[in-house]
Design a protein around this motif. Structure first.
Motif, PDB file in Angstrom:
ATOM      1  N   THR A 133     -11.358   3.787   2.092  1.00 15.92           N
ATOM      2  CA  THR A 133      -9.932   3.799   1.786  1.00 15.92           C
ATOM      3  C   THR A 133      -9.139   3.943   3.073  1.00 15.92           C
ATOM      4  OG1 THR A 133      -9.929   6.182   1.461  1.00 15.92           O
ATOM      5  CG2 THR A 133     -10.219   4.824  -0.498  1.00 15.92           C
ATOM      6  N   VAL A 134      -7.967   3.368   3.068  1.00 12.92           N
ATOM      7  CA  VAL A 134      -7.018   3.501   4.163  1.00 12.92           C
ATOM      8  C   VAL A 134      -5.636   3.700   3.563  1.00 12.92           C
ATOM      9  CG1 VAL A 134      -8.335   2.122   5.823  1.00 12.92           C
ATOM     10  CG2 VAL A 134      -6.677   1.003   4.347  1.00 12.92           C
ATOM     11  N   THR A 135      -4.719   4.190   4.379  1.00 12.54           N
ATOM     12  CA  THR A 135      -3.351   4.355   3.900  1.00 12.54           C
ATOM     13  C   THR A 135      -2.512   3.150   4.305  1.00 12.54           C
ATOM     14  OG1 THR A 135      -2.675   5.558   5.878  1.00 12.54           O
ATOM     15  CG2 THR A 135      -3.497   6.856   4.016  1.00 12.54           C
ATOM     16  N   PHE A 136      -1.448   2.936   3.565  1.00 14.68           N
ATOM     17  CA  PHE A 136      -0.508   1.863   3.888  1.00 14.68           C
ATOM     18  C   PHE A 136       0.907   2.362   3.650  1.00 14.68           C
ATOM     19  CE2 PHE A 136      -1.079   1.535  -0.644  1.00 14.68           C
ATOM     20  CZ  PHE A 136       0.189   1.245  -1.110  1.00 14.68           C
ATOM     21  N   LYS A 137       1.850   1.741   4.330  1.00  8.43           N
ATOM     22  CA  LYS A 137       3.281   1.924   4.095  1.00  8.43           C
ATOM     23  C   LYS A 137       3.909   0.551   4.299  1.00  8.43           C
ATOM     24  CE  LYS A 137       3.366   6.532   6.032  1.00  8.43           C
ATOM     25  NZ  LYS A 137       3.207   6.996   7.383  1.00  8.43           N
ATOM     26  N   THR A 138       4.743   0.155   3.364  1.00  6.96           N
ATOM     27  CA  THR A 138       5.404  -1.138   3.486  1.00  6.96           C
ATOM     28  C   THR A 138       6.798  -1.084   2.865  1.00  6.96           C
ATOM     29  OG1 THR A 138       5.124  -3.526   3.136  1.00  6.96           O
ATOM     30  CG2 THR A 138       4.445  -2.096   1.347  1.00  6.96           C
ATOM     31  N   LEU A 139       7.747  -1.727   3.518  1.00  6.97           N
ATOM     32  CA  LEU A 139       9.106  -1.838   2.996  1.00  6.97           C
ATOM     33  C   LEU A 139       9.238  -3.134   2.222  1.00  6.97           C
ATOM     34  CD1 LEU A 139      11.190  -0.687   6.093  1.00  6.97           C
ATOM     35  CD2 LEU A 139      10.904   0.554   3.951  1.00  6.97           C
ATOM     36  N   ALA A 140      10.041  -3.120   1.170  1.00  2.00           N
ATOM     37  CA  ALA A 140      10.294  -4.314   0.367  1.00  2.00           C
ATOM     38  C   ALA A 140      11.694  -4.217  -0.236  1.00  2.00           C
ATOM     39  CB  ALA A 140       9.255  -4.461  -0.726  1.00  2.00           C
ATOM     40  N   PHE A 141      12.269  -5.367  -0.552  1.00  2.00           N
ATOM     41  CA  PHE A 141      13.620  -5.457  -1.093  1.00  2.00           C
ATOM     42  C   PHE A 141      13.578  -6.069  -2.482  1.00  2.00           C
ATOM     43  CE2 PHE A 141      17.447  -7.938  -1.892  1.00  2.00           C
ATOM     44  CZ  PHE A 141      18.437  -6.989  -1.679  1.00  2.00           C
ATOM     45  N   GLY A 181       7.232  -8.291  -5.253  1.00  2.00           N
ATOM     46  CA  GLY A 181       7.362  -9.088  -4.033  1.00  2.00           C
ATOM     47  C   GLY A 181       6.461  -8.591  -2.917  1.00  2.00           C
ATOM     48  N   ALA A 182       6.371  -7.274  -2.762  1.00  2.00           N
ATOM     49  CA  ALA A 182       5.527  -6.696  -1.711  1.00  2.00           C
ATOM     50  C   ALA A 182       4.055  -6.998  -1.968  1.00  2.00           C
ATOM     51  CB  ALA A 182       5.757  -5.191  -1.618  1.00  2.00           C
ATOM     52  N   VAL A 183       3.624  -6.881  -3.222  1.00  2.00           N
ATOM     53  CA  VAL A 183       2.231  -7.168  -3.568  1.00  2.00           C
ATOM     54  C   VAL A 183       1.915  -8.634  -3.315  1.00  2.00           C
ATOM     55  CG1 VAL A 183       0.581  -7.311  -5.492  1.00  2.00           C
ATOM     56  CG2 VAL A 183       1.998  -5.266  -5.207  1.00  2.00           C
ATOM     57  N   GLU A 184       2.783  -9.527  -3.777  1.00  2.00           N
ATOM     58  CA  GLU A 184       2.551 -10.965  -3.594  1.00  2.00           C
ATOM     59  C   GLU A 184       2.553 -11.351  -2.111  1.00  2.00           C
ATOM     60  OE1 GLU A 184       1.498 -13.104  -5.886  1.00  2.00           O
ATOM     61  OE2 GLU A 184       1.479 -11.342  -7.181  1.00  2.00           O
ATOM     62  N   ASP A 185       3.471 -10.787  -1.341  1.00  2.00           N
ATOM     63  CA  ASP A 185       3.516 -11.065   0.091  1.00  2.00           C
ATOM     64  C   ASP A 185       2.233 -10.586   0.768  1.00  2.00           C
ATOM     65  OD1 ASP A 185       4.890 -11.888   2.566  1.00  2.00           O
ATOM     66  OD2 ASP A 185       4.925  -9.736   2.998  1.00  2.00           O
ATOM     67  N   SER A 186       1.769  -9.413   0.396  1.00  2.00           N
ATOM     68  CA  SER A 186       0.550  -8.876   0.991  1.00  2.00           C
ATOM     69  C   SER A 186      -0.671  -9.716   0.615  1.00  2.00           C
ATOM     70  CB  SER A 186       0.355  -7.420   0.566  1.00  2.00           C
ATOM     71  OG  SER A 186      -0.717  -6.854   1.268  1.00  2.00           O
ATOM     72  N   LYS A 187      -0.738 -10.176  -0.624  1.00  4.63           N
ATOM     73  CA  LYS A 187      -1.843 -11.047  -1.036  1.00  4.63           C
ATOM     74  C   LYS A 187      -1.821 -12.348  -0.243  1.00  4.63           C
ATOM     75  CE  LYS A 187      -2.538  -9.340  -5.713  1.00  4.63           C
ATOM     76  NZ  LYS A 187      -2.438  -9.631  -7.155  1.00  4.63           N
ATOM     77  N   HIS A 188      -0.636 -12.870  -0.004  1.00  3.26           N
ATOM     78  CA  HIS A 188      -0.502 -14.099   0.774  1.00  3.26           C
ATOM     79  C   HIS A 188      -0.981 -13.882   2.212  1.00  3.26           C
ATOM     80  CE1 HIS A 188       1.142 -17.897   2.146  1.00  3.26           C
ATOM     81  NE2 HIS A 188       1.763 -17.242   3.106  1.00  3.26           N
ATOM     82  N   ARG A 189      -0.621 -12.749   2.785  1.00  6.32           N
ATOM     83  CA  ARG A 189      -0.970 -12.453   4.184  1.00  6.32           C
ATOM     84  C   ARG A 189      -2.429 -12.033   4.369  1.00  6.32           C
ATOM     85  NH1 ARG A 189       3.667 -10.878   7.641  1.00  6.32           N
ATOM     86  NH2 ARG A 189       5.534 -11.258   6.429  1.00  6.32           N
ATOM     87  N   GLY A 201      -9.412  -8.791  -2.601  1.00  8.89           N
ATOM     88  CA  GLY A 201      -9.556  -7.350  -2.787  1.00  8.89           C
ATOM     89  C   GLY A 201      -9.993  -6.665  -1.507  1.00  8.89           C
ATOM     90  N   TYR A 202      -9.906  -5.364  -1.517  1.00  3.92           N
ATOM     91  CA  TYR A 202     -10.319  -4.533  -0.384  1.00  3.92           C
ATOM     92  C   TYR A 202      -9.556  -4.860   0.899  1.00  3.92           C
ATOM     93  CZ  TYR A 202     -14.007  -3.732  -3.733  1.00  3.92           C
ATOM     94  OH  TYR A 202     -14.695  -3.442  -4.883  1.00  3.92           O
ATOM     95  N   THR A 203      -8.265  -5.141   0.766  1.00 10.76           N
ATOM     96  CA  THR A 203      -7.443  -5.481   1.933  1.00 10.76           C
ATOM     97  C   THR A 203      -6.907  -4.248   2.630  1.00 10.76           C
ATOM     98  OG1 THR A 203      -5.398  -5.587   0.642  1.00 10.76           O
ATOM     99  CG2 THR A 203      -6.670  -7.638   0.857  1.00 10.76           C
ATOM    100  N   GLY A 204      -6.919  -3.107   1.965  1.00 14.17           N
ATOM    101  CA  GLY A 204      -6.334  -1.901   2.536  1.00 14.17           C
ATOM    102  C   GLY A 204      -4.817  -1.942   2.557  1.00 14.17           C
ATOM    103  N   GLY A 245       0.717   4.706   0.112  1.00 13.98           N
ATOM    104  CA  GLY A 245      -0.391   5.357  -0.580  1.00 13.98           C
ATOM    105  C   GLY A 245      -1.724   4.997   0.028  1.00 13.98           C
ATOM    106  N   TRP A 246      -2.756   5.100  -0.799  1.00 18.22           N
ATOM    107  CA  TRP A 246      -4.138   4.809  -0.415  1.00 18.22           C
ATOM    108  C   TRP A 246      -4.556   3.506  -1.059  1.00 18.22           C
ATOM    109  CZ3 TRP A 246      -6.723   7.973   2.897  1.00 18.22           C
ATOM    110  CH2 TRP A 246      -6.201   9.235   3.095  1.00 18.22           C
ATOM    111  N   ALA A 247      -5.370   2.717  -0.345  1.00 19.03           N
ATOM    112  CA  ALA A 247      -5.870   1.460  -0.903  1.00 19.03           C
ATOM    113  C   ALA A 247      -7.312   1.241  -0.468  1.00 19.03           C
ATOM    114  CB  ALA A 247      -5.010   0.291  -0.424  1.00 19.03           C
ATOM    115  N   ALA A 248      -8.043   0.535  -1.302  1.00 16.17           N
ATOM    116  CA  ALA A 248      -9.433   0.209  -0.983  1.00 16.17           C
ATOM    117  C   ALA A 248      -9.495  -0.739   0.202  1.00 16.17           C
ATOM    118  CB  ALA A 248     -10.103  -0.428  -2.204  1.00 16.17           C
ATOM    119  N   HIS A 249     -10.496  -0.483   1.052  1.00 17.29           N
ATOM    120  CA  HIS A 249     -10.672  -1.308   2.248  1.00 17.29           C
ATOM    121  C   HIS A 249     -12.146  -1.548   2.498  1.00 17.29           C
ATOM    122  CE1 HIS A 249     -10.048  -3.036   6.103  1.00 17.29           C
ATOM    123  NE2 HIS A 249     -10.531  -2.020   6.765  1.00 17.29           N
TER     124      HIS A 249
END
Length: 116
Positions: free
Chosen positions: A3-11, A21-29, A34-37, A112-116
């Motif tokens: 697991t790793v932590t993340f912080k991201t801003l979204a509008f 929007g933040a989830v979709e942008d992160s999936k695109h990037r 899965g396991y992107t952290g 929060g925390w995400a799988a990596h």
């Protein structure tokens, strides 16, 4: 798998719209495997009440909640935390950088925390 932590801003016009929007942008990037952290691993979020962060730097509050393993956000498969950042310098800077001046909506910090 760790697991790793993340912080991201979204509008978004709503917290739901900003989160999606933040989830979709992160999936695109970072891919859809899965396991992107990143926030791409999250399916829900929980809003941290303003009373817990009013007048404080939002990223610091998020870091404290992560460090304290706050039960609302501690699980890598659980919800992300969400703090409304509207009215802060970070939100103003985010709006400027993304051409969002004058658009209706709020800037949210998801963390929060995400799988990596």
């Amino acid at each position: 798998m760790g697991t790793v932590t993340f912080k991201t801003l979204a509008f978004g016009a709503t917290a739901d719209e900003a989160f999606t929007g933040a989830v979709e942008d992160s999936k695109h990037r970072h891919g859809h495997n899965g396991y992107t952290g990143t926030i791409a691993e999250k399916t829900t979020f929980t809003v941290i009440p303003e009373s817990e962060h009013k007048g404080r730097q939002k990223r610091i509050v998020a870091s404290e909640l992560i460090d304290e393993e706050d039960q609302r956000i501690q699980c890598k498969r659980g919800p992300a935390g969400a703090i409304n950042c509207s009215g802060t310098k970070a939100a103003t800077r985010y709006r400027e950088q993304h051409g969002l001046e004058g658009k209706h909506g709020d800037v949210w910090l998801f963390f929060g925390w995400a799988a990596h």
